[in-house]
Design a protein around this motif. Structure first.
Motif, PDB file in Angstrom:
ATOM      1  N   ALA A   1      84.837  49.901 -21.075  1.00 37.73           N
ATOM      2  CA  ALA A   1      85.401  48.615 -21.525  1.00 37.73           C
ATOM      3  C   ALA A   1      84.460  47.471 -21.128  1.00 37.73           C
ATOM      4  O   ALA A   1      84.212  46.545 -21.915  1.00 37.73           O
ATOM      5  N   ILE A   2      83.913  47.539 -19.918  1.00 32.50           N
ATOM      6  CA  ILE A   2      82.987  46.492 -19.465  1.00 32.50           C
ATOM      7  C   ILE A   2      81.726  46.492 -20.337  1.00 32.50           C
ATOM      8  O   ILE A   2      81.273  45.436 -20.795  1.00 32.50           O
ATOM      9  N   LEU A   3      81.185  47.669 -20.575  1.00 34.40           N
ATOM     10  CA  LEU A   3      79.933  47.737 -21.337  1.00 34.40           C
ATOM     11  C   LEU A   3      80.117  47.243 -22.770  1.00 34.40           C
ATOM     12  O   LEU A   3      79.263  46.554 -23.319  1.00 34.40           O
ATOM     13  N   LYS A   4      81.272  47.584 -23.341  1.00 38.68           N
ATOM     14  CA  LYS A   4      81.541  47.153 -24.709  1.00 38.68           C
ATOM     15  C   LYS A   4      81.721  45.628 -24.765  1.00 38.68           C
ATOM     16  O   LYS A   4      81.168  44.957 -25.646  1.00 38.68           O
TER      17      LYS A   4
ATOM     18  N   LEU B   1      72.407  45.269 -14.648  1.00 37.17           N
ATOM     19  CA  LEU B   1      72.329  44.191 -15.642  1.00 37.17           C
ATOM     20  C   LEU B   1      73.334  44.477 -16.756  1.00 37.17           C
ATOM     21  O   LEU B   1      73.338  45.572 -17.318  1.00 37.17           O
ATOM     22  N   LEU B   2      74.194  43.506 -17.057  1.00 34.16           N
ATOM     23  CA  LEU B   2      75.165  43.712 -18.146  1.00 34.16           C
ATOM     24  C   LEU B   2      74.718  43.058 -19.447  1.00 34.16           C
ATOM     25  O   LEU B   2      74.752  43.675 -20.493  1.00 34.16           O
ATOM     26  N   PHE B   3      74.345  41.788 -19.363  1.00 39.71           N
ATOM     27  CA  PHE B   3      73.834  41.124 -20.566  1.00 39.71           C
ATOM     28  C   PHE B   3      73.091  39.853 -20.187  1.00 39.71           C
ATOM     29  O   PHE B   3      73.182  39.384 -19.052  1.00 39.71           O
ATOM     30  N   ALA B   4      72.334  39.337 -21.159  1.00 44.03           N
ATOM     31  CA  ALA B   4      71.591  38.089 -20.942  1.00 44.03           C
ATOM     32  C   ALA B   4      71.756  37.202 -22.163  1.00 44.03           C
ATOM     33  O   ALA B   4      71.840  37.679 -23.292  1.00 44.03           O
ATOM     34  N   VAL B   5      71.837  35.900 -21.901  1.00 46.94           N
ATOM     35  CA  VAL B   5      72.078  34.907 -22.956  1.00 46.94           C
ATOM     36  C   VAL B   5      71.107  33.744 -22.745  1.00 46.94           C
ATOM     37  O   VAL B   5      70.914  33.295 -21.608  1.00 46.94           O
ATOM     38  N   PRO B   6      70.482  33.249 -23.826  1.00 44.01           N
ATOM     39  CA  PRO B   6      69.496  32.179 -23.655  1.00 44.01           C
ATOM     40  C   PRO B   6      70.137  30.805 -23.477  1.00 44.01           C
ATOM     41  O   PRO B   6      71.304  30.595 -23.833  1.00 44.01           O
ATOM     42  N   TRP B   7      69.339  29.881 -22.946  1.00 44.11           N
ATOM     43  CA  TRP B   7      69.624  28.451 -23.060  1.00 44.11           C
ATOM     44  C   TRP B   7      68.943  28.003 -24.356  1.00 44.11           C
ATOM     45  O   TRP B   7      68.657  28.826 -25.210  1.00 44.11           O
ATOM     46  N   ALA B   8      68.667  26.718 -24.474  1.00 46.93           N
ATOM     47  CA  ALA B   8      67.927  26.227 -25.644  1.00 46.93           C
ATOM     48  C   ALA B   8      66.504  25.886 -25.186  1.00 46.93           C
ATOM     49  O   ALA B   8      66.240  25.831 -23.987  1.00 46.93           O
ATOM     50  N   PRO B   9      65.591  25.648 -26.134  1.00 47.42           N
ATOM     51  CA  PRO B   9      64.203  25.323 -25.749  1.00 47.42           C
ATOM     52  C   PRO B   9      64.143  24.145 -24.773  1.00 47.42           C
ATOM     53  O   PRO B   9      64.935  23.201 -24.873  1.00 47.42           O
ATOM     54  N   GLN B  10      63.198  24.226 -23.867  1.00 49.52           N
ATOM     55  CA  GLN B  10      63.114  23.255 -22.777  1.00 49.52           C
ATOM     56  C   GLN B  10      62.221  22.060 -23.114  1.00 49.52           C
ATOM     57  O   GLN B  10      61.102  22.221 -23.610  1.00 49.52           O
ATOM     58  N   GLY B  11      62.746  20.877 -22.807  1.00 46.99           N
ATOM     59  CA  GLY B  11      61.988  19.640 -22.993  1.00 46.99           C
ATOM     60  C   GLY B  11      62.064  18.790 -21.738  1.00 46.99           C
ATOM     61  O   GLY B  11      62.633  19.202 -20.725  1.00 46.99           O
ATOM     62  N   VAL B  12      61.500  17.589 -21.815  1.00 40.94           N
ATOM     63  CA  VAL B  12      61.387  16.738 -20.624  1.00 40.94           C
ATOM     64  C   VAL B  12      62.250  15.479 -20.770  1.00 40.94           C
ATOM     65  O   VAL B  12      62.110  14.723 -21.739  1.00 40.94           O
TER      66      VAL B  12
END
Ligand code: PCA
Length: 325
Positions: A251-254, A137-148
């Motif tokens: 370099a990748i981790l940074k 796992l390198l990194f994680a980024v959110p979406w925005a809150p979920q609606g319908v």
């Protein structure tokens, strides 16, 4: 060109290609979402950072919008070495292991601050599962809150019965089932067409994906339920990473750490902009009425119970750790 210049050029080329100090590695990064989505833009910036930090020794090409592999196939492609890196929604893998679905447990973490806490609480467990599959796992980024998104007004949850509901993971498919809709799993790259052809007339997602797929062209309403904030994760084949020299790994981790910070900020900055765009395009954007909200809460309780049943004590421990943060 004179013979002299031609020879000089050939020699220069040969030195570049065969010089012992310069060996270039080219990697592919299949990604699931459109090129102008903040996730993909962030990946391109990440690849640039890696290229600069390695003086061009590692070139990563981002292939957005599921153009190289379909979203559900990206992880397997990386595990089997068909691609070295990948990016997509983590919860697409909830059917492999419920821990991958922790960020789509309804109403558990609905603000960016809560979502970051949940990420910190769950990251070691998620990274460990991925590691056992040969992935770092390198990194994680959110979406925005979920609606319908839906083609008609919803007064209560009963109004969702019979909708042609687009799902993107286990949880959204289960919602479709619980409300009595016809649920069909369609990934984001195919969503614009599914909407345009009427294959679906409702779905759950962020302002971002509604914007990317021009939801306003076929649907009128967006109920800002704020049910959860799912995350995309970016990862690398462990063996490919370990085969790199230490400076390249660093370099990748940074660059990954910088991409994570940049990605969270991009979504926090842009979440409201997307909602404003939906309104500007003529959609009716509303919070759910108390009755509709109560219906979603009830479904949320069912999904939470489903998830805890699958994860058992491990899942409860993660939720407890999150709540203590
Ligand atoms: N967009 C993606 C996943 C969550 C989101 O906001 C999608 O709808 O497929």
């Amino acid at each position: 060109m004179t013979l002299h210049l031609l020879r000089a050029g050939l020699i220069a080329g040969a030195v570049l290609a065969a010089g012992p100090a310069f060996s270039q590695t080219k990697w592919n990064l299949p990604a699931a979402y459109p090129s102008d989505n903040p996730h993909s833009e962030n990946l391109v910036a990440f690849a640039k950072d890696v290229e600069a930090a390695t003086s061009g020794k590692l070139l990563i090409t981002v292939h957005p919008n599921a153009s190289l592999f379909k979203a559900p196939d990206i992880k397997r492609a990386v595990v089997t070495g068909q691609a070295q890196m990948g990016e997509l929604l983590l919860s697409i893998h909830e059917n492999e292991d419920p821990v991958f679905g922790i960020d789509v447990v309804p109403f558990l973490a609905t603000s960016f601050a809560e979502s970051m806490k949940l990420y910190q609480a769950s990251k070691p467990a998620i990274a460990k599962k991925l590691d056992a599959q040969g992935i770092k796992l390198l990194f994680a980024v959110p979406w925005a809150p979920q609606g319908v998104y839906v083609n008609k007004p919803l007064a209560t949850i009963e109004d969702m019965k019979g909708l042609k509901w687009r799902a993107y993971n286990v949880g959204t498919a289960r919602i479709g089932e619980l409300v009595g809709a016809q649920s069909v799993t369609i990934q984001a790259a195919e969503l614009p067409q599914a909407l345009a052809t009427g294959v679906v007339n409702s779905f759950m997602s962020s302002g971002g994906t509604g914007y990317d797929s021009k939801a306003w062209e076929s649907l009128k309403y967006f109920y800002d339920v704020q049910a959860w904030i799912p995350k995309d994760y970016t990862f690398v084949n462990k063996a490919a990473f370990e085969a790199l020299d230490k400076p390249t790994q660093d370099a990748i981790l940074k660059a990954a750490a910088a991409a994570e910070t940049r990605g969270w900020k991009a979504w926090e900055d842009k979440a409201n902009w997307y909602i404003d765009q939906l309104k500007a395009k003529g959609m009716i954007v509303e919070p759910p009425s108390p009755a509709l909200k109560a219906g979603f809460q009830k479904i949320g309780e069912q999904l939470t119970a489903d998830w805890l049943k699958k994860t058992g004590a491990d899942g409860q421990a993660l939720i407890d750790a999150y709540r203590k943060m």
